[in-house]
Write an enzyme that holds these catalytic residues in place. Structure first.
Site, mmCIF file in Angstrom:
data_model
loop_
_atom_site.group_PDB
_atom_site.id
_atom_site.type_symbol
_atom_site.label_atom_id
_atom_site.label_comp_id
_atom_site.label_asym_id
_atom_site.label_seq_id
_atom_site.Cartn_x
_atom_site.Cartn_y
_atom_site.Cartn_z
ATOM 1 N N ARG A 57 0.810 -1.221 0.000
ATOM 2 C CA ARG A 57 0.000 0.000 0.000
ATOM 3 C C ARG A 57 0.846 1.276 0.000
ATOM 4 O O ARG A 57 0.597 2.203 -0.766
ATOM 5 C CB ARG A 57 -0.908 0.034 1.238
ATOM 6 C CG ARG A 57 -2.197 -0.704 1.083
ATOM 7 C CD ARG A 57 -2.723 -1.138 2.423
ATOM 8 N NE ARG A 57 -1.789 -2.082 3.021
ATOM 9 C CZ ARG A 57 -1.758 -3.377 2.709
ATOM 10 N NH1 ARG A 57 -2.614 -3.864 1.840
ATOM 11 N NH2 ARG A 57 -0.873 -4.185 3.264
ATOM 12 N N THR A 58 1.852 1.333 0.858
ATOM 13 C CA THR A 58 2.596 2.589 1.013
ATOM 14 C C THR A 58 3.311 2.947 -0.289
ATOM 15 O O THR A 58 3.228 4.080 -0.764
ATOM 16 C CB THR A 58 3.600 2.466 2.179
ATOM 17 O OG1 THR A 58 2.898 2.061 3.343
ATOM 18 C CG2 THR A 58 4.293 3.786 2.440
ATOM 19 N N LYS A 86 26.218 -4.352 -1.898
ATOM 20 C CA LYS A 86 27.681 -4.249 -1.950
ATOM 21 C C LYS A 86 28.228 -3.559 -0.703
ATOM 22 O O LYS A 86 29.411 -3.279 -0.620
ATOM 23 C CB LYS A 86 28.102 -3.466 -3.199
ATOM 24 C CG LYS A 86 27.668 -4.126 -4.502
ATOM 25 C CD LYS A 86 27.939 -3.209 -5.690
ATOM 26 C CE LYS A 86 27.277 -3.764 -6.938
ATOM 27 N NZ LYS A 86 27.166 -2.750 -7.997
ATOM 28 N N ARG A 107 11.659 3.687 3.055
ATOM 29 C CA ARG A 107 11.287 2.662 4.049
ATOM 30 C C ARG A 107 12.534 1.836 4.306
ATOM 31 O O ARG A 107 13.198 1.386 3.363
ATOM 32 C CB ARG A 107 10.166 1.761 3.557
ATOM 33 C CG ARG A 107 9.978 0.572 4.514
ATOM 34 C CD ARG A 107 8.746 -0.211 4.267
ATOM 35 N NE ARG A 107 7.567 0.526 4.700
ATOM 36 C CZ ARG A 107 6.356 0.007 4.752
ATOM 37 N NH1 ARG A 107 6.161 -1.242 4.395
ATOM 38 N NH2 ARG A 107 5.318 0.723 5.149
ATOM 39 N N HIS A 135 5.922 5.888 11.314
ATOM 40 C CA HIS A 135 5.335 5.767 9.969
ATOM 41 C C HIS A 135 4.319 6.910 9.857
ATOM 42 O O HIS A 135 3.110 6.690 9.874
ATOM 43 C CB HIS A 135 4.668 4.395 9.838
ATOM 44 C CG HIS A 135 4.254 4.028 8.449
ATOM 45 N ND1 HIS A 135 4.451 4.847 7.363
ATOM 46 C CD2 HIS A 135 3.646 2.922 7.975
ATOM 47 C CE1 HIS A 135 3.978 4.246 6.288
ATOM 48 N NE2 HIS A 135 3.486 3.083 6.628
#
Lengths: 308, 152
Positions: A57-58, A86, A107, A135
């Site tokens: 959703r986000t 890396k 995120r 959030h």
């Protein structure tokens, strides 16, 4: 109110007036988010979406928000194909992405990563979830959904149910709601109750708080029920999880004596906390809530890019 | 009666007195005094005190420490006093005062905080309460546990 170049890292960074301003701006975005109107306010602007953890959703709603406003996106949904593998530091990645975009959405599994990213970026950084931390755009869309359904946030009796200990959305939302003064009820098994510091904070803000472990004791007086998933991955062993798994299941039989205008919210994904039969009742708001991520994120993108 | 000194006076340098008992070695750690420099460093621990039952004392000869650096020891020794000595005379006294933001001397008590990973940043904590002392990590917002144990 000027949000240009501002980072959106934590809901704690906002005053009540600022939250209300964002929600008002999001309201104006709804017809565009639905595709009923077109708008090219962010034409030529690039959003970088850096998702080091899975998201449905986000990420989709940020990309949709940017594109509905005429902007474009670059980024990744899985860091395995990037320099992260890396050993590149987040700081270096951000310095690079800073040169490639106008606004960054991040995120990341580590708490505090968005605050760190903001230090290394000259472009606004929007936190899309940092581990078990904040959030803020989820909190804003939750507030938007309550206000949209009820006309106002204050004066409502809001019941939180499920995993209140580990669920980051409920902590941030409880803090944010304490600015508005609704009554908060926390329903969870003893081992998953709302952390003491959250209860102390909201109580100190003159918010009336009640706690319990039986949803039946609270649901018939509730204006909003906010349900969260009990997260299996948080438990040290399977036996502990099984003691509380499936403890709260909202079915139509539980809704027989609730208020007509009760709304049920859930940040999704759900497992079995809300039976699919509830989706067809007027109480179900969780898919509308998920949609609200788009107008709220549209408003934030416009505000931090200084585009009216 | 001849007064007996457990730690002898110094000619020039810095004396940190009224350190919370048992914290002298942590104070040295915060101030990055490792004993590898040329200054003579004297440490007295569990010294009987009039103000409090016991205290620790640190004396650093021929070096005047920066007050800003010294303020950081208020994290673990809030009642410490600092005297700057020149020719055996106290020329200035300083009471430690914890700054609003503490940087570089701690690690975050949250193991999942980004500041504990290989990022090019110094840990920062915001002082949210002075008595009792509470700190919040600038990055992850978590209230800090075991401040003494997390001194780098």
């Amino acid at each position: 109110m000027n949000f240009k170049s501002r980072n959106i890292v934590s809901i704690w960074d906002f005053t009540k007036d600022e939250v209300e301003f964002i929600l008002d701006s999001a309201e104006e975005m709804v017809p565009i988010a639905r595709g009923e109107e077109t708008n090219t306010a962010l034409s030529g602007k690039i959003l970088a979406t850096l998702f080091y953890e899975p998201s449905t959703r986000t990420r989709f709603s940020f990309e949709s928000a940017m594109k509905r406003l005429g902007g474009s996106t670059v980024g990744f949904a899985d860091p395995s194909g990037t320099s992260f593998k890396k050993g590149e530091t987040l700081a270096d990645t951000i310095k690079m992405v800073d040169a490639y975009s106008d606004v960054i959405v991040l995120r990341h599994p580590q708490e505090g990563s968005a605050r760190l990213a903001a230090e290394f970026s000259s472009k606004p950084v929007i936190n899309a979830g940092d581990g078990a931390g904040q959030h803020p755009t989820q909190t804003l869309l939750d507030l938007f959904t309550i206000r949209q359904a009820k006309g106002k946030i204050e004066g409502n009796k809001i019941v939180f149910v499920g995993d209140l200990k580990y669920g980051r959305t409920v902590h941030s939302l409880a803090y944010a709601l304490s600015m508005f003064g609704p009554e908060l009820n926390f329903v969870a098994p003893e081992t998953l109750q709302m952390p003491k510091e959250v209860v102390e904070h909201v109580t100190a803000c003159d918010t009336k708080v009640c706690s319990g472990n039986k949803l039946e004791d609270f649901i018939n007086d509730a204006d909003v029920v906010y349900v969260t998933r009990i997260q299996k991955e948080r438990f040290p062993d399977e036996a502990e999880y099984q003691k509380v798994a499936h403890i709260y299941q909202i079915k139509n039989t539980l809704l027989q004596n609730v208020k007509d205008d009760l709304i049920i919210m859930h940040p999704l994904p759900r497992v079995d906390e809300i039976a699919p039969e509830v989706d067809k009742t007027p109480h179900a708001r969780y898919f509308e809530q998920a949609f609200n991520g788009i107008p709220v994120r549209m408003a934030l993108l416009k505000l931090v890019l200084g585009v009216s | 009666m001849k007064k007996e000194f457990k730690v002898t006076p110094i000619q020039n340098g810095t004396v940190i007195d009224h350190i919370t008992e048992g914290m002298a070695l942590k104070v040295l750690k915060i101030l990055h005094i490792t004993g590898t420099g040329k200054s003579i460093v004297s440490v007295a621990m569990n010294v009987p005190s009039e103000k409090c039952e016991m205290k620790d004392i640190v004396k650093v000869e021929d070096r005047e420490l920066e007050p800003r650096e010294l303020d950081k020891i208020a994290l673990i020794a809030p009642n410490a006093t600092v005297s700057f000595i020149r020719d055996m005379e106290i020329v200035k006294k300083h009471r430690v005062n914890l700054p609003d933001m503490v940087d570089g001397i701690l690690r975050c008590s949250n193991p999942n905080c980004i500041s504990n990973k290989s990022e090019p940043v110094e840990y920062k904590a915001v002082v949210t309460n002075r008595d009792p002392l509470t700190l919040k990590c600038y990055y992850c917002d978590r209230e800090q546990e075991d401040v003494v144990g997390n001194i780098i």
